[in-house]
Design an enzyme around this catalytic site. Structure first.
Site, PDB file in Angstrom:
ATOM      1  N   LYS A  27     -78.940   9.405 -59.353  1.00 55.89           N
ATOM      2  CA  LYS A  27     -79.539  10.012 -60.699  1.00 55.89           C
ATOM      3  C   LYS A  27     -79.404   9.243 -61.818  1.00 55.89           C
ATOM      4  CE  LYS A  27     -79.980  14.326 -60.069  1.00 55.89           C
ATOM      5  NZ  LYS A  27     -79.244  15.822 -59.950  1.00 55.89           N
ATOM      6  N   ARG A  97     -75.653  17.852 -64.806  1.00 56.42           N
ATOM      7  CA  ARG A  97     -76.118  17.611 -63.357  1.00 56.42           C
ATOM      8  C   ARG A  97     -75.386  16.749 -62.522  1.00 56.42           C
ATOM      9  NH1 ARG A  97     -81.809  14.759 -65.212  1.00 56.42           N
ATOM     10  NH2 ARG A  97     -82.318  15.635 -63.078  1.00 56.42           N
ATOM     11  N   GLY A 106     -80.272  19.541 -52.497  1.00 54.69           N
ATOM     12  CA  GLY A 106     -79.791  21.079 -52.271  1.00 54.69           C
ATOM     13  C   GLY A 106     -78.462  21.132 -52.265  1.00 54.69           C
ATOM     14  N   MET A 108     -75.784  19.753 -54.144  1.00 49.95           N
ATOM     15  CA  MET A 108     -74.861  19.958 -55.154  1.00 49.95           C
ATOM     16  C   MET A 108     -75.353  20.723 -56.451  1.00 49.95           C
ATOM     17  SD  MET A 108     -72.549  16.715 -54.614  1.00 49.95           S
ATOM     18  CE  MET A 108     -73.806  15.644 -55.239  1.00 49.95           C
ATOM     19  N   ARG A 341     -86.289   8.375 -57.814  1.00 50.49           N
ATOM     20  CA  ARG A 341     -85.651   7.825 -56.716  1.00 50.49           C
ATOM     21  C   ARG A 341     -86.717   7.450 -55.650  1.00 50.49           C
ATOM     22  NH1 ARG A 341     -83.241  13.658 -55.123  1.00 50.49           N
ATOM     23  NH2 ARG A 341     -85.334  14.584 -55.095  1.00 50.49           N
ATOM     24  N   HIS A 489     -77.455   8.203 -16.988  1.00 52.50           N
ATOM     25  CA  HIS A 489     -78.610   7.883 -16.188  1.00 52.50           C
ATOM     26  C   HIS A 489     -80.144   8.493 -17.096  1.00 52.50           C
ATOM     27  CE1 HIS A 489     -81.338   8.735 -12.829  1.00 52.50           C
ATOM     28  NE2 HIS A 489     -81.079   7.521 -12.560  1.00 52.50           N
ATOM     29  N   ARG A 595     -86.401  -3.924 -11.896  1.00 55.44           N
ATOM     30  CA  ARG A 595     -85.435  -3.457 -11.131  1.00 55.44           C
ATOM     31  C   ARG A 595     -86.105  -2.978  -9.519  1.00 55.44           C
ATOM     32  NH1 ARG A 595     -83.147  -0.132 -15.843  1.00 55.44           N
ATOM     33  NH2 ARG A 595     -85.395   0.006 -16.087  1.00 55.44           N
ATOM     34  N   ARG A 652     -85.156  -8.546 -10.430  1.00 56.13           N
ATOM     35  CA  ARG A 652     -83.930  -8.642  -9.829  1.00 56.13           C
ATOM     36  C   ARG A 652     -83.641  -8.316  -8.782  1.00 56.13           C
ATOM     37  NH1 ARG A 652     -79.698  -4.544 -12.832  1.00 56.13           N
ATOM     38  NH2 ARG A 652     -80.802  -3.141 -11.459  1.00 56.13           N
ATOM     39  N   GLU A 779     -73.386 -10.962 -16.357  1.00 54.16           N
ATOM     40  CA  GLU A 779     -72.636  -9.571 -16.788  1.00 54.16           C
ATOM     41  C   GLU A 779     -71.550  -9.393 -16.052  1.00 54.16           C
ATOM     42  OE1 GLU A 779     -75.235  -6.545 -14.610  1.00 54.16           O
ATOM     43  OE2 GLU A 779     -75.686  -8.046 -12.856  1.00 54.16           O
ATOM     44  N   SER A 798     -79.697 -14.476 -17.747  1.00 58.32           N
ATOM     45  CA  SER A 798     -80.113 -13.157 -18.832  1.00 58.32           C
ATOM     46  C   SER A 798     -78.824 -12.336 -18.786  1.00 58.32           C
ATOM     47  CB  SER A 798     -81.233 -12.452 -17.824  1.00 58.32           C
ATOM     48  OG  SER A 798     -81.407 -11.325 -18.546  1.00 58.32           O
ATOM     49  N   GLY A 800     -76.773  -9.288 -18.875  1.00 61.64           N
ATOM     50  CA  GLY A 800     -76.681  -7.707 -18.341  1.00 61.64           C
ATOM     51  C   GLY A 800     -75.816  -7.058 -19.211  1.00 61.64           C
ATOM     52  N   THR A 801     -75.912  -6.919 -20.487  1.00 60.65           N
ATOM     53  CA  THR A 801     -75.234  -6.201 -21.385  1.00 60.65           C
ATOM     54  C   THR A 801     -74.330  -4.920 -21.117  1.00 60.65           C
ATOM     55  OG1 THR A 801     -76.748  -5.817 -23.000  1.00 60.65           O
ATOM     56  CG2 THR A 801     -75.554  -7.916 -23.170  1.00 60.65           C
ATOM     57  N   ASN A 802     -75.180  -4.252 -20.152  1.00 60.06           N
ATOM     58  CA  ASN A 802     -74.458  -2.977 -19.934  1.00 60.06           C
ATOM     59  C   ASN A 802     -73.239  -3.065 -19.112  1.00 60.06           C
ATOM     60  OD1 ASN A 802     -76.605  -2.086 -21.169  1.00 60.06           O
ATOM     61  ND2 ASN A 802     -77.729  -1.031 -19.298  1.00 60.06           N
ATOM     62  N   ASP A 803     -73.632  -4.016 -17.931  1.00 59.80           N
ATOM     63  CA  ASP A 803     -72.256  -4.328 -17.159  1.00 59.80           C
ATOM     64  C   ASP A 803     -71.453  -5.146 -17.848  1.00 59.80           C
ATOM     65  OD1 ASP A 803     -71.852  -3.259 -14.427  1.00 59.80           O
ATOM     66  OD2 ASP A 803     -73.974  -3.884 -14.200  1.00 59.80           O
ATOM     67  N   CYS A 868     -81.218  -8.439 -21.027  1.00 62.53           N
ATOM     68  CA  CYS A 868     -81.892  -7.406 -20.537  1.00 62.53           C
ATOM     69  C   CYS A 868     -81.120  -6.108 -20.519  1.00 62.53           C
ATOM     70  CB  CYS A 868     -82.465  -7.813 -19.058  1.00 62.53           C
ATOM     71  SG  CYS A 868     -81.180  -8.095 -17.992  1.00 62.53           S
ATOM     72  N   TYR A 888     -85.156 -14.838 -25.584  1.00 62.92           N
ATOM     73  CA  TYR A 888     -85.826 -13.790 -25.483  1.00 62.92           C
ATOM     74  C   TYR A 888     -84.880 -12.346 -25.448  1.00 62.92           C
ATOM     75  CZ  TYR A 888     -85.303 -13.299 -20.676  1.00 62.92           C
ATOM     76  OH  TYR A 888     -84.512 -13.357 -19.431  1.00 62.92           O
TER      77      TYR A 888
HETATM   78  P1  ADP Z   1     -81.259  18.343 -58.273  1.00 62.16           P
HETATM   79  O1  ADP Z   1     -80.561  17.320 -57.759  1.00 62.16           O
HETATM   80  O2  ADP Z   1     -81.047  19.386 -57.402  1.00 62.16           O
HETATM   81  O3  ADP Z   1     -82.915  17.706 -58.403  1.00 62.16           O
HETATM   82  P2  ADP Z   1     -81.277  18.092 -61.048  1.00 62.16           P
HETATM   83  O4  ADP Z   1     -80.173  17.576 -61.572  1.00 62.16           O
HETATM   84  O5  ADP Z   1     -82.548  16.978 -61.054  1.00 62.16           O
HETATM   85  O6  ADP Z   1     -80.999  18.697 -59.717  1.00 62.16           O
HETATM   86  O7  ADP Z   1     -81.825  19.216 -61.901  1.00 62.16           O
HETATM   87  C1  ADP Z   1     -82.957  20.058 -61.306  1.00 62.16           C
HETATM   88  C2  ADP Z   1     -83.994  20.406 -62.327  1.00 62.16           C
HETATM   89  O8  ADP Z   1     -83.684  20.701 -63.552  1.00 62.16           O
HETATM   90  C3  ADP Z   1     -84.871  19.218 -62.968  1.00 62.16           C
HETATM   91  O9  ADP Z   1     -85.654  18.778 -62.057  1.00 62.16           O
HETATM   92  C4  ADP Z   1     -85.310  19.613 -64.088  1.00 62.16           C
HETATM   93  O10 ADP Z   1     -86.503  20.053 -63.871  1.00 62.16           O
HETATM   94  C5  ADP Z   1     -84.231  20.594 -64.618  1.00 62.16           C
HETATM   95  N1  ADP Z   1     -83.656  19.739 -65.675  1.00 62.16           N
HETATM   96  C6  ADP Z   1     -82.465  19.067 -65.534  1.00 62.16           C
HETATM   97  N2  ADP Z   1     -81.834  18.341 -66.625  1.00 62.16           N
HETATM   98  C7  ADP Z   1     -82.791  18.811 -67.512  1.00 62.16           C
HETATM   99  C8  ADP Z   1     -83.034  18.514 -68.914  1.00 62.16           C
HETATM  100  N3  ADP Z   1     -82.269  17.624 -69.440  1.00 62.16           N
HETATM  101  N4  ADP Z   1     -84.068  19.122 -69.642  1.00 62.16           N
HETATM  102  C9  ADP Z   1     -85.097  19.768 -68.853  1.00 62.16           C
HETATM  103  N5  ADP Z   1     -84.877  20.068 -67.647  1.00 62.16           N
HETATM  104  C10 ADP Z   1     -83.813  19.568 -66.850  1.00 62.16           C
HETATM  105 MG    MG Z   2     -75.670  -4.893 -13.873  1.00 66.86          MG
HETATM  106 MG    MG Z   3     -83.437  16.511 -59.138  1.00 66.56          MG
END
Ligand code: ADP
Ligand code: MG
Ligand code: MG
Length: 975
Positions: A27, A97, A106, A108, A341, A489, A595, A652, A779, A798, A800-803, A868, A888
């Site tokens: 972020k 944040r 979700g 942190m 991202r 197997h 085989r 084989r 092998e 060839s 035979g990397t398992n054996d 193989c 190959y």
């Molecule tokens: P997560 O990693 O769960 O996406 P964020 O840190 O991105 O958490 O925050 C979640 C949401 O909070 C963001 O998508 C945004 O909508 C809101 N938010 C975070 N920082 C700000 C900010 N400075 N101003 C307005 N909204 C914010």
């Molecule tokens: Mg073998």
């Molecule tokens: Mg976010």
């Protein structure tokens, strides 16, 4: 100088950069980069992941200089915004944040509207002329601070809000008045004080300190730790903390907050895709309190906001050269970017996006010109965005093996309700082969075959599987075993067919007699429905809806690009015409391992003939039994040669110890005795006689043909007669006879001489022209160590990397499940990075292979070399094979596309791996002069110039290259 723990961004300039994800978190790096390229990002600063590491390394203490740095950056931010945190008039508010280098959705925490207190809330109300907004923001802050920072229960606060709405007769939040919100703030604060014994913190600095510590704390929260373990995320220092000026999406109907993708993440279509919630803040979009607006509709209702977003979309995708996942807020019609991202996408979308980014512009010239005119896009980015933004190589590097894997297998309908799914889950085993399957439970292979022939769909449930179960395994939709690992197997066989398979479900008890299985308190009977998810290893009760993803057009385009680039040929391991045809569709250029012993289990007739051969005590009776097998084998080979239509086929000779073919329980032995018309005791004694203490190191492989050369005679006869027959039908054939488990050149010479004797006689008699190769599997360590001598009597090697892995490491693949998981578990012993049966152990096994290649080619430059084992379809192992100069790789049909991809990626990453330019002509000429390498080679199936590998690379170079490949790959991925 003490190290720097805080990086500022704002006013169009950032101290950090986009490539500093490790230090600033994803972020923080994104915010810095967006600021630097001129996007509207609210100002702020990032506390580094190193500070978080320090915090944990020092008993949860901040580094000494951190407070000073944070205070200095806060002043800087206050100056930039011309507002003060917690000010009584028009205060600065910030969000605090989390964000580590790898996104952990979700997991942190984030706190919004920090800096509000009893005084500044009034200031905010006055400055904005919006008391409702100010008090709503304050109650959000108290709510978040109480739950996230202090850990008070979420539901109590939600309940209070709910209660207030009821009392006020309000349907939605929007119906509440400023006084309602003020009242709620009071209640929240009172709750805080009652629970903690102290008043809600009014000092902004104390608030900030608390929030930063809470974000640090969320790094080690149980759910985050578990997530990292499950997702195998290792070696990160901690989370960064981003403190960022608040912008407000909850200021009215010209404000809002949203999330979007620069392309459709499900289909990959080049369209703007996302949701926006007007008059809302933060997570309201995801929380689903109101139905959000789709971006396409925004174009009509708020065209100016939409245009700003279109400019950002073109700019960011062009800048990052990849599809982006964006978070933004609109405050009174002005857009602010809060996060960017690389976007997660479906496998089909991965291909479409990669191919379209490499062949089509992001936006049309007309669209670009329009955005430039409106000043929502700079000229520079407009030019770049109206052309393809990546090249083919980058597109190829983008694709991951799992993208391919998941493309071919059915999955549980993603629209299926997640809650019911979790209630139906019975347990989780090891995810051996991806894909989902549902059907009725059966406990034996014959029942599976029987029910299947009646048109039923079955799931074969067994403690473990053995070669005798192959028929039933094939008939089943999916396979579930209580024991075994990814190379058991069941897993290996199922993978060959791309069939859903879950193994190692240790909690499952099977009662074969009563035909029931029990798992975590549930008991199911034969005929009950079960659904397996092979990608997750999950087992569900009942018949869940499955969908098969469509192969996107762009998959074929991308694979064609791979084929044009790669040097390694890709073959398949296939035992039947069905597998062979399937593999050709997946792009196989030959069979690297057929085989023959699997053919012996196919039908009762065949099983009987092989058993008769094994229990025979005299040469004549053995030959008579072999004569019965001959037509079966010949017929199978005819089918395979025809299916392969001139492509090379490596067959084989029989490999497993003979005892695997005979029955071990008395009833079946009596049955066999009766069938063969011999006394039961004779069968019993013979089976006993075949017993070995250590069968994997026992009488198997080519050792069988040293003692029973007539087996070799029969098999070679079947192969060559089939080849002659197919040739006669006008189809080209290229048989390669492969002798397994050799340990010595003299041993091999005896067998290759005899092979040629039998083969040449048949060819002469047929009056046809037919060429064939005779080679060996490498092998055993001794074969590898003496490869120069072995090469004298072998047309090809060839691996035979398992054996070979078993013998080099002295690890029994079938028993290693008891301890190997600890060896590769990064949280336990962490002795190896990967399971050596899945990814080649480069240091040990790879070293021996490189040596064998060097020695083999020192005797015979034209020696054809392939692999193989299971590793032939594993990305990192394929890269090694490329660097080691093999010709190959061969793998199961469903892994063929993965090998094609990896072979192409190896060329791109290795740079010089495939001399295809004019330089290659020179190398080729030089090589031709200095070597006896024949111009014509059976494998040269393609017209594309096949570069001659440089003389086998020295070992160190090979390993170094394989390593840098892995590294540059990681780098490419991280981008
Ligand atoms: P997560 O990693 O769960 O996406 P964020 O840190 O991105 O958490 O925050 C979640 C949401 O909070 C963001 O998508 C945004 O909508 C809101 N938010 C975070 N920082 C700000 C900010 N400075 N101003 C307005 N909204 C914010
Ligand atoms: Mg073998
Ligand atoms: Mg976010």
């Amino acid at each position: 100088m003490a190290s720097k723990f805080v990086y500022f961004f704002g006013n169009g300039k950032a101290e950090g950069r986009g490539d500093q994800k490790q230090l600033l978190g994803g972020k923080g790096a994104g915010l810095a980069e967006m600021t630097n390229i001129g996007l509207p990002v609210p100002g702020g600063f990032t506390i580094t992941t190193e500070a978080c590491k320090h915090y944990y390394d020092n008993g949860k203490q901040w580094p000494a200089s951190l407070e000073k740095e944070v205070r200095a950056n806060l002043s800087k931010l206050e100056k930039a915004c011309r507002k003060k945190l917690g000010d009584a008039n028009d205060p600065l508010l910030v969000s605090v944040r989390s964000g580590s280098a790898v996104s952990m959705p979700g997991m942190m925490e984030t706190v919004l509207n920090l800096g509000l207190n009893d005084r500044s809330v009034e200031g905010l109300a006055k400055a904005t002329g919006n008391a409702r907004f100010a008090w709503d923001s304050y109650r959000r802050f108290i709510q978040m601070y109480s739950t996230v920072v202090v850990g008070l229960p979420k539901d109590v606060l939600e309940e209070k809000l709910h209660h207030l709405k009821e009392k006020a007769g309000a349907a939605t939040d929007a119906d509440l008045s400023p006084d309602h919100w003020r009242e709620l703030c009071g209640e929240f604060k009172a709750f805080f004080e009652a629970q903690t014994g102290r008043p809600f913190p009014q000092d902004p600095w104390a608030q900030l300190e608390g929030a930063v510590n809470a974000v640090f704390g969320s790094w080690m929260a149980d759910k985050a730790v578990t997530y990292r373990r499950v997702e195998r995320i290792h070696g990160l220092p901690g989370t960064a903390v981003n403190i960022c000026q608040m912008v407000f999406g909850n200021m009215g109907e010209d404000s809002g907050t949203g999330v979007c993708f620069t392309r459709n993440p499900s289909t990959g279509e080049n369209e703007f895709y996302g949701d926006l919630l007007m008059n809302a803040q933060g997570e309201d979009v995801v929380a689903g309190i109101r139905t959000p607006l789709q971006l396409v509709d925004l174009a009509k209702t708020h065209p100016e906001v939409y245009e700003q977003l279109c400019g950002v979309r073109a700019m960011l995708e062009t800048h990052y050269k990849d599809m982006q996942d964006l978070e933004f807020t609109v405050e009174r019609g002005k857009l602010y970017m809060l996060q960017c991202r690389s976007g997660k996408r479906s496998p089909a979308a991965s291909f479409r996006i990669a191919v379209e980014q490499a062949s089509k512009p992001v936006i049309t010239k007309v669209e670009a010109a329009r955005l430039v005119k409106k000043k929502y896009l700079s000229k520079r980015y407009a030019d770049a965005a109206s052309k393809p933004i990546i090249n083919r190589e980058a597109a190829i590097l983008r694709i991951k093996p799992v993208d391919i894997d998941r493309l071919f297998h059915p999955v549980i309908d993603p629209n299926y309700d997640a809650k019911s799914l979790s209630t139906k889950q019975l347990g989780i085993g090891i995810n051996a082969v991806p894909g989902a399957a549902s059907g009725q439970i059966v406990f034996t292979a014959p029942t599976a075959e029987q029910w299947h022939s009646e048109g039923k769909k079955v799931i074969l449930v067994r403690r473990e599987t053995s070669p005798e179960d192959v028929g039933g395994m094939h008939a089943a939709e999916g396979i579930l075993t209580a024991t075994g690992g990814k190379t058991s197997h069941a897993a290996v066989v199922a993978r060959g067919w791309g069939k859903c398979c879950v193994v190692g479900l240790g909690a499952m008890r099977i009662d074969e007699k009563n035909r029931t299985m029990s798992l975590n308190g549930h008991t199911l009977s034969e005929g009950d429905y079960l659904t397996l998810d092979g990608a997750e290893g999950a087992v569900y009760e009942g018949e869940l809806p499955l969908v098969t993803p469509q192969l996107p057009e762009e998959y074929h385009t991308l694979m064609k690009w791979c084929d044009e680039i790669r040097r390694l040929r890709v073959r398949t391991n296939a035992d039947t015409p069905y597998d062979a045809e399937n593999a050709i569709r997946m792009g196989a250029e030959g069979i690297g391992l057929c085989r023959t012993e699997h053919m012996f289990f196919d039908t009762e007739d065949r099983r009987r003939a092989i058993q008769e051969m094994i229990v025979a005590d005299a040469l004549e009776t053995r030959q008579a039994a072999l004569a019965k097998l001959l037509p079966f084998q010949r017929q199978d080979f005819i089918g395979i040669f025809e299916a392969m239509d001139g492509r090379p086929v490596t067959i084989r000779l029989v490999d497993p110890p003979l005892h695997e073919f005979v029955p071990h329980d008395e009833a079946k032995q009596r049955d066999l005795a009766e069938n063969l018309g011999v006394p039961y005791e004779k069968i019993r004694d013979r089976v006993e006689q075949l017993h070995e203490t250590n069968p994997m190191l026992g009488h198997r492989g080519c050792r069988l043909c040293i003692t029973y050369p007539e087996i070799l005679d029969m098999q070679v006869r079947a192969i060559i007669e089939a080849a002659v027959e197919v040739r006669r039908r006008g189809v080209k054939v290229a048989p390669e006879i492969m002798i397994p488990l050799c340990i010595d050149a003299k041993e091999l010479k005896i067998l290759t001489d005899r092979t040629r004797l039998v083969a040449d006689e048949i060819i002469e008699g047929s009056a046809m022209k037919l060429s064939y190769l005779v080679g060996t599997m490498i092998e055993t360590p001794r074969a590898a160590l003496t490869a120069d001598k072995v090469a004298e009597v072998s047309d090809f090697f060839s691996f035979g990397t398992n054996d070979l892995t078993q013998t080099v490491m002295s690890l029994s693949r079938d028993d290693a499940g008891r301890f190997l998981p600890d060896y590769v578990d990064q949280n336990k012993a962490a002795i190896f990075k990967d399971d050596p049966f899945q990814t080649l152990d480069l240091e040990g096994v790879g070293m021996l292979m490189s040596m064998a290649i060097e020695k083999g080619r020192s005797t015979k430059r034209e020696l054809k070399i392939g692999i193989c084992g299971e590793h032939g379809g594993d990305g990192p192992s394929v890269r090694f094979c490329h660097a080691a100069g093999m010709d190959y790789v061969s793998c199961s049909p469903y892994r063929v596309p993965i090998a094609r991809l990896a072979a192409a990626q190896a060329v791109i990453e290795g740079g010089k791996g495939a001399p295809r330019t004019s330089a290659s002509v020179k190398t080729r000429a030089a090589a031709a002069k200095s070597s006896v390498r024949p111009a014509k080679r059976a494998t040269t199936a393609k017209a594309t110039p096949k570069p001659v590998r440089s003389k086998s690379m020295p070992l160190a170079a090979v390993n170094a290259r394989a390593k840098t490949s892995a590294k540059s790959k990681a780098r490419a991925r991280a981008k």
